[in-house]
Design a protein around this motif. Sequence first.
Motif, PDB file in Angstrom:
ATOM      1  N   THR A 180      38.791  12.912   7.887  1.00  0.00           N
ATOM      2  CA  THR A 180      37.717  12.507   7.348  1.00  0.00           C
ATOM      3  C   THR A 180      37.602  11.216   6.553  1.00  0.00           C
ATOM      4  OG1 THR A 180      36.971  14.847   7.448  1.00  0.00           O
ATOM      5  CG2 THR A 180      35.914  13.487   5.687  1.00  0.00           C
ATOM      6  N   TYR A 181      38.641  10.912   5.708  1.00  0.00           N
ATOM      7  CA  TYR A 181      38.542   9.771   4.923  1.00  0.00           C
ATOM      8  C   TYR A 181      38.690   8.587   5.712  1.00  0.00           C
ATOM      9  CZ  TYR A 181      39.223  12.248   0.255  1.00  0.00           C
ATOM     10  OH  TYR A 181      39.002  12.601  -0.932  1.00  0.00           O
ATOM     11  N   HIS A 182      39.469   8.746   6.984  1.00  0.00           N
ATOM     12  CA  HIS A 182      39.239   7.494   7.795  1.00  0.00           C
ATOM     13  C   HIS A 182      37.854   7.278   8.080  1.00  0.00           C
ATOM     14  CE1 HIS A 182      43.779   7.494   8.208  1.00  0.00           C
ATOM     15  NE2 HIS A 182      43.573   6.206   8.707  1.00  0.00           N
ATOM     16  N   ARG A 183      37.174   8.190   8.488  1.00  0.00           N
ATOM     17  CA  ARG A 183      35.745   8.112   8.861  1.00  0.00           C
ATOM     18  C   ARG A 183      34.886   7.568   7.859  1.00  0.00           C
ATOM     19  NH1 ARG A 183      36.109  12.732  12.202  1.00  0.00           N
ATOM     20  NH2 ARG A 183      35.125  14.023  10.204  1.00  0.00           N
ATOM     21  N   ILE A 184      35.030   7.986   6.356  1.00  0.00           N
ATOM     22  CA  ILE A 184      34.425   7.576   5.414  1.00  0.00           C
ATOM     23  C   ILE A 184      34.606   6.109   5.115  1.00  0.00           C
ATOM     24  CG2 ILE A 184      34.204   7.518   2.690  1.00  0.00           C
ATOM     25  CD1 ILE A 184      34.717  10.747   3.120  1.00  0.00           C
ATOM     26  N   PHE A 185      36.100   5.678   5.216  1.00  0.00           N
ATOM     27  CA  PHE A 185      36.165   4.168   4.771  1.00  0.00           C
ATOM     28  C   PHE A 185      35.643   3.382   6.058  1.00  0.00           C
ATOM     29  CE2 PHE A 185      38.924   6.412   1.973  1.00  0.00           C
ATOM     30  CZ  PHE A 185      38.494   6.025   0.594  1.00  0.00           C
ATOM     31  N   SER A 186      35.952   3.849   7.092  1.00  0.00           N
ATOM     32  CA  SER A 186      35.418   3.043   8.388  1.00  0.00           C
ATOM     33  C   SER A 186      33.936   2.643   8.383  1.00  0.00           C
ATOM     34  CB  SER A 186      35.647   3.653   9.553  1.00  0.00           C
ATOM     35  OG  SER A 186      36.958   3.857   9.693  1.00  0.00           O
ATOM     36  N   ARG A 187      33.123   3.909   8.048  1.00  0.00           N
ATOM     37  CA  ARG A 187      31.625   3.822   7.730  1.00  0.00           C
ATOM     38  C   ARG A 187      31.298   2.866   6.723  1.00  0.00           C
ATOM     39  NH1 ARG A 187      28.524   9.288   8.062  1.00  0.00           N
ATOM     40  NH2 ARG A 187      26.815   7.858   7.489  1.00  0.00           N
ATOM     41  N   LEU A 188      32.097   2.956   5.687  1.00  0.00           N
ATOM     42  CA  LEU A 188      31.810   2.052   4.603  1.00  0.00           C
ATOM     43  C   LEU A 188      32.051   0.459   4.810  1.00  0.00           C
ATOM     44  CD1 LEU A 188      33.444   4.125   1.709  1.00  0.00           C
ATOM     45  CD2 LEU A 188      30.775   3.449   2.025  1.00  0.00           C
ATOM     46  N   GLY A 189      32.710   0.413   5.987  1.00  0.00           N
ATOM     47  CA  GLY A 189      32.951  -1.083   6.383  1.00  0.00           C
ATOM     48  C   GLY A 189      33.839  -1.866   5.984  1.00  0.00           C
ATOM     49  N   LEU A 190      35.017  -0.991   5.323  1.00  0.00           N
ATOM     50  CA  LEU A 190      36.054  -1.678   4.564  1.00  0.00           C
ATOM     51  C   LEU A 190      37.332  -1.649   5.415  1.00  0.00           C
ATOM     52  CD1 LEU A 190      35.338   0.325   1.224  1.00  0.00           C
ATOM     53  CD2 LEU A 190      34.910  -2.054   1.795  1.00  0.00           C
ATOM     54  N   ARG A 191      38.141  -2.607   5.363  1.00  0.00           N
ATOM     55  CA  ARG A 191      39.476  -2.752   5.869  1.00  0.00           C
ATOM     56  C   ARG A 191      40.458  -1.758   4.913  1.00  0.00           C
ATOM     57  NH1 ARG A 191      37.752  -7.727   5.632  1.00  0.00           N
ATOM     58  NH2 ARG A 191      39.201  -8.359   4.299  1.00  0.00           N
ATOM     59  N   PHE A 192      41.096  -0.957   5.647  1.00  0.00           N
ATOM     60  CA  PHE A 192      41.832  -0.214   4.416  1.00  0.00           C
ATOM     61  C   PHE A 192      42.997   0.377   5.295  1.00  0.00           C
ATOM     62  CE2 PHE A 192      41.146   4.140   6.463  1.00  0.00           C
ATOM     63  CZ  PHE A 192      40.160   3.791   7.185  1.00  0.00           C
ATOM     64  N   ARG A 193      43.900   1.135   4.661  1.00  0.00           N
ATOM     65  CA  ARG A 193      45.108   1.827   5.005  1.00  0.00           C
ATOM     66  C   ARG A 193      45.262   3.034   4.451  1.00  0.00           C
ATOM     67  NH1 ARG A 193      48.375   0.417   9.680  1.00  0.00           N
ATOM     68  NH2 ARG A 193      47.141  -1.170  10.221  1.00  0.00           N
ATOM     69  N   ALA A 194      45.538   4.089   5.227  1.00  0.00           N
ATOM     70  CA  ALA A 194      46.130   5.448   4.465  1.00  0.00           C
ATOM     71  C   ALA A 194      47.540   5.269   4.318  1.00  0.00           C
ATOM     72  CB  ALA A 194      45.992   6.733   5.639  1.00  0.00           C
ATOM     73  N   VAL A 195      48.024   5.385   3.174  1.00  0.00           N
ATOM     74  CA  VAL A 195      49.548   5.104   2.589  1.00  0.00           C
ATOM     75  C   VAL A 195      50.209   6.229   2.448  1.00  0.00           C
ATOM     76  CG1 VAL A 195      50.891   3.814   1.054  1.00  0.00           C
ATOM     77  CG2 VAL A 195      48.651   2.687   1.952  1.00  0.00           C
ATOM     78  N   ALA A 196      51.181   6.596   3.160  1.00  0.00           N
ATOM     79  CA  ALA A 196      52.177   7.770   2.786  1.00  0.00           C
ATOM     80  C   ALA A 196      52.633   7.714   1.421  1.00  0.00           C
ATOM     81  CB  ALA A 196      53.316   7.990   3.763  1.00  0.00           C
ATOM     82  N   ALA A 197      52.484   8.732   0.352  1.00  0.00           N
ATOM     83  CA  ALA A 197      52.880   8.611  -0.746  1.00  0.00           C
ATOM     84  C   ALA A 197      54.427   9.145  -0.933  1.00  0.00           C
ATOM     85  CB  ALA A 197      51.828   9.294  -1.820  1.00  0.00           C
ATOM     86  N   SER A 207      51.132  13.736   0.714  1.00  0.00           N
ATOM     87  CA  SER A 207      50.189  13.027  -0.234  1.00  0.00           C
ATOM     88  C   SER A 207      49.833  11.779   0.296  1.00  0.00           C
ATOM     89  CB  SER A 207      50.683  13.084  -1.436  1.00  0.00           C
ATOM     90  OG  SER A 207      50.090  11.979  -2.279  1.00  0.00           O
ATOM     91  N   HIS A 208      48.770  11.214   0.595  1.00  0.00           N
ATOM     92  CA  HIS A 208      48.542  10.051   1.142  1.00  0.00           C
ATOM     93  C   HIS A 208      47.469   9.327   0.116  1.00  0.00           C
ATOM     94  CE1 HIS A 208      50.121  11.196   5.074  1.00  0.00           C
ATOM     95  NE2 HIS A 208      50.063   9.901   5.246  1.00  0.00           N
ATOM     96  N   GLU A 209      47.683   8.265  -0.196  1.00  0.00           N
ATOM     97  CA  GLU A 209      46.619   7.114  -0.599  1.00  0.00           C
ATOM     98  C   GLU A 209      45.749   6.450   0.457  1.00  0.00           C
ATOM     99  OE1 GLU A 209      48.983   4.925  -3.352  1.00  0.00           O
ATOM    100  OE2 GLU A 209      49.735   6.585  -4.662  1.00  0.00           O
ATOM    101  N   PHE A 210      44.463   6.287   0.040  1.00  0.00           N
ATOM    102  CA  PHE A 210      43.727   5.282   0.905  1.00  0.00           C
ATOM    103  C   PHE A 210      43.653   4.114  -0.149  1.00  0.00           C
ATOM    104  CE2 PHE A 210      42.748   7.963   4.711  1.00  0.00           C
ATOM    105  CZ  PHE A 210      43.420   8.960   4.166  1.00  0.00           C
ATOM    106  N   HIS A 211      44.106   2.987   0.883  1.00  0.00           N
ATOM    107  CA  HIS A 211      43.880   1.581  -0.131  1.00  0.00           C
ATOM    108  C   HIS A 211      42.962   0.745   0.681  1.00  0.00           C
ATOM    109  CE1 HIS A 211      47.081   1.800  -3.165  1.00  0.00           C
ATOM    110  NE2 HIS A 211      47.550   2.833  -2.295  1.00  0.00           N
TER     111      HIS A 211
END
Lengths: 575, 575
Positions: A180-197, A207-211
């Motif tokens: 879901t977070y991948h979909r959210i940040f994709s729809r926002l039009g942002l370049r991002f990475r899910a980062v393993a904490a 735990s993952h951070e989304f940057h």
Amino acid sequence: MRSSQFLITTLKEAPADAEVISHKLMLRAGLIRRLASGVYTWTPMGLRTLRKVEAIVRDEMNRAGALEMLMPAVQPFELWQESERGDQYGPELLRFKDRHQRDFVIGPTHEEVVTDFVRKEIKSYRQLPIHLYQIQTKFRDEIRPRFGVMRGREFLMKDGYSFHTSFEDLQREYRVMFDTYHRIFSRLGLRFRAVAADTGSIGGTGSHEFHVLADSGEDDIAFCPDSDYAANVELAEALAPTGSRPAANAPLVHVATPGQSRCEDVAQALNIPLSGLVKTLAIVPELPEGGNAGLVLLLLRGDHELNEIKASKLEGVGAFRFAREDEVKDVLGCIPGFIGPVGIKPGIRVVADRSVAVMADFACGANAVDTHLTGVNFGRDLPEPEVADIRNVVSGDASPDGKGTLDIVRGIEVGHIFQLRTKYAEALNCTFLNEQGKTDVMEMGCYGIGVTRIVGSAIEQNHDDKGIAFPAAIAPFTVAIVPMGYHKSPAIQQAASELYEELIAAGFDVLLDDRNERPGVMFADMELIGIPQRLVVGEKGLAAGQIEVKGRRDAEATMIDRAGVVDYLRKALAQ
Amino acid sequence: MRSSQFLITTLKEAPADAEVISHKLMLRAGLIRRLASGVYTWTPMGLRTLRKVEAIVRDEMNRAGALEMLMPAVQPFELWQESERGDQYGPELLRFKDRHQRDFVIGPTHEEVVTDFVRKEIKSYRQLPIHLYQIQTKFRDEIRPRFGVMRGREFLMKDGYSFHTSFEDLQREYRVMFDTYHRIFSRLGLRFRAVAADTGSIGGTGSHEFHVLADSGEDDIAFCPDSDYAANVELAEALAPTGSRPAANAPLVHVATPGQSRCEDVAQALNIPLSGLVKTLAIVPELPEGGNAGLVLLLLRGDHELNEIKASKLEGVGAFRFAREDEVKDVLGCIPGFIGPVGIKPGIRVVADRSVAVMADFACGANAVDTHLTGVNFGRDLPEPEVADIRNVVSGDASPDGKGTLDIVRGIEVGHIFQLRTKYAEALNCTFLNEQGKTDVMEMGCYGIGVTRIVGSAIEQNHDDKGIAFPAAIAPFTVAIVPMGYHKSPAIQQAASELYEELIAAGFDVLLDDRNERPGVMFADMELIGIPQRLVVGEKGLAAGQIEVKGRRDAEATMIDRAGVVDYLRKALAQ
């Protein structure tokens, strides 16, 4: 919307206290205004963007089956005592007394409140799982609020909390949220990475951070462009080099290196690459009962950096500090800068990084002022060391998942998903009756998104010297119409108004700039605000049945057929 | 939404501390849960209603050209010092210190913040008028929070503020908001009245309250069903009776009324209507410099009540208290209950209500214990009195606008529009350059709606012994599907699911109750929650191509053709 009926309050200069580009541009574009330190008003222009972020977050959370609710901003302090976070949280937790002298906080987060709600409402396994979320105002009394909305005190957050009968079901929901977070940040039009904490895999007590990726980010992220691997640099594993150690070749030699205590200087003086040098760091593990366990020497390649988290995870190390000059002198008989692992007293622990362990004929300090050794070899000149991963990964390192090499980028944390397990449910006695009719503690996950922060980080990622270049999904308006001579030419006025009505009817978020300003002022404002597409209505285009269009990132404007403008914009904004 | 994927937490009994019906029903229906005194969590079910209220308010505010923004909940106290409201506001203003010991408040309202914003952003008459609003969380530290969300401490409010170059333009916007508020409350599906808070006309330095009509309301409203007139009972003028005073007919007679100090008892003993009796109230105006100006006697018809606001507005009266028994004895030689205006010492001021001034042959106290007078007449037995409007209007009184007679209903204040004029703009120096290039102070209006409170008042107005009967516009769901045997019959399950999908596709807010509960439980829940239309999917209807429908307020269910269900619901919900 027509500019004349809206509020455009752009500024030529940002106030001096704005440090980062997003803060400067949000003030200059008139998206926010400061009310107090770390406390901002969202203008009508800024709120349009904030609401678009909210709407995308809400839409995807609902799609994933989470239920929106609304918890109070004000919380009784007693819940924080129950979870034992009351004192732990420190002065960022803003506490106050009401008129009856009862203790309250302005919530920086809602684990306690939601757990209290669930323990009262949910009794049976049949009511589980449940995922409750809200989009709500938080307050965190930062000691030094800065960077505008990036590290403010009052901010909007999406916080979700899921409750489960089992760890397996929590892991299932965690994966749903990861997607879901991948979909959210994709729809926002942002370049991002899910980062393993932590471990870097979705499984586990994760735990993952989304940057959001941006050069100005505070965090370094190691990611593999050829796979999904991404982790905070502090947490990314540096694999052992694939090759084995070459045979010793050179003799051990003392070399004078007067005044050259820095690796770069030594390498230059010796005419060897930094990677041919081993640097020695002396640390002092602090014992929990007070005092210390004596010096430990850490060996790193000259071009690598110590990873303090990894070092602290070494068995027998834990919390540590760097050795003081007098301690180094006491043990090694030399000041830092020239120390090394050769010829030291027996019993001093030496830990070599994996990359050091495969080196031969290397250089290092000689434990004598202004002197280094060359041609040093393990097994011959000093004992084989203890080997561990104690360095930060660097660009070009092998990806820990074995699928390529790592890149390092900077990121801004805008989301965090976390398997809380039973921490809060146990503290607040949040239980349910399981299928066997026995009482069991709920498993819990939490999932945050910094709604306010997303706006700032989107700008950090998308700007140029003219201002903001918003992704279409969150631009306050997606199309700006700038007429040339709206107040002088009835034909221009009519053409601009007709175009405006047509685009509104087609569903675009249009701003018709009908202010009585010079074209240059209007162009500059629309670019500063970051509206993705600009249309210019002018005499020439009018005569030719054409219209001038320019994307916010385009170098040049182009003329297109007036009749095709809706199709053109649909395509341009979909990109 | 399917019940199994939603959160339904209805209660059989409301907690004992819930006093009013809306509070009880909101708890029982599971719309809210208490977190602390006056502080409530909105459940997923409750939030659906709250958001629908918000959406209608927002839509109409935008339509009226107001611009939405978002101001912080936390405000620096220094702004409240600048407006001199800081101490004035009292302990309802929640103050706290941040970690740097700076003073803040959690905003109960935003006049200061918005005026501060506008004084910084708006410089010229060309940028005016502007109307800025927000829908935002407020905190008011009520000494005794009660009635659930009707008088809570943390609540959601729509607060709008308009700024103008002239009083005339403020009046124009005030009329726009007057109409906008009518549209908002009409769309919410509520019976309401706009109530003049002073003169009763929209013009003037006006203020109107918007009241939802409900028997449980705290305010009495006088309104004329034949016109737009409506005012708080305290403020509605009681016109003078149209007829003139009849001639004196009866002789003045002393009558023994042993122990009969109450009007009702006296009227019964004398066998006259209450309206044939004059009651005398002794008040003591308090002088601003301390002490008092002596007794004043107020004469009211036996069936009327004193309006203290009107009495305090009498010239020379102002703030007053009722005379103590010893003061009454001193001046009139008699205890209260038998006092009257006849034969008193010269110099005692007597004020007769307009309705008393036209009475002849009336009864009143004789200033002697256990004695009344009958056949009393002004001009013959006592001097002509000073005449004024000093009573509350009653049902049946002539409407002050001359267009019919008044009715009295109870109301709950949910909105307030107010011409602030220059109060805040002057205090905070909110000025603009006018067309002549001179500095001028802005005229200002403010417009509030209690978003949270609307939900409570809607329930006060719309409920029965089964629970809430929400207007369709703000019901959490508008249609409930209750299948008979969803978990036993695949045919029922399929039919219910198909119906659900069909209604969702047609745009309805549907709740499919797919819980494994007895039909009685599901019916009771759907009625308690107040869902306007209920569909029952059962074997009989299925066989006959029919479906059972029942409106929330209908006494009986009816069968309709399954094929016509969408049309049926559209019509039923539009009513």
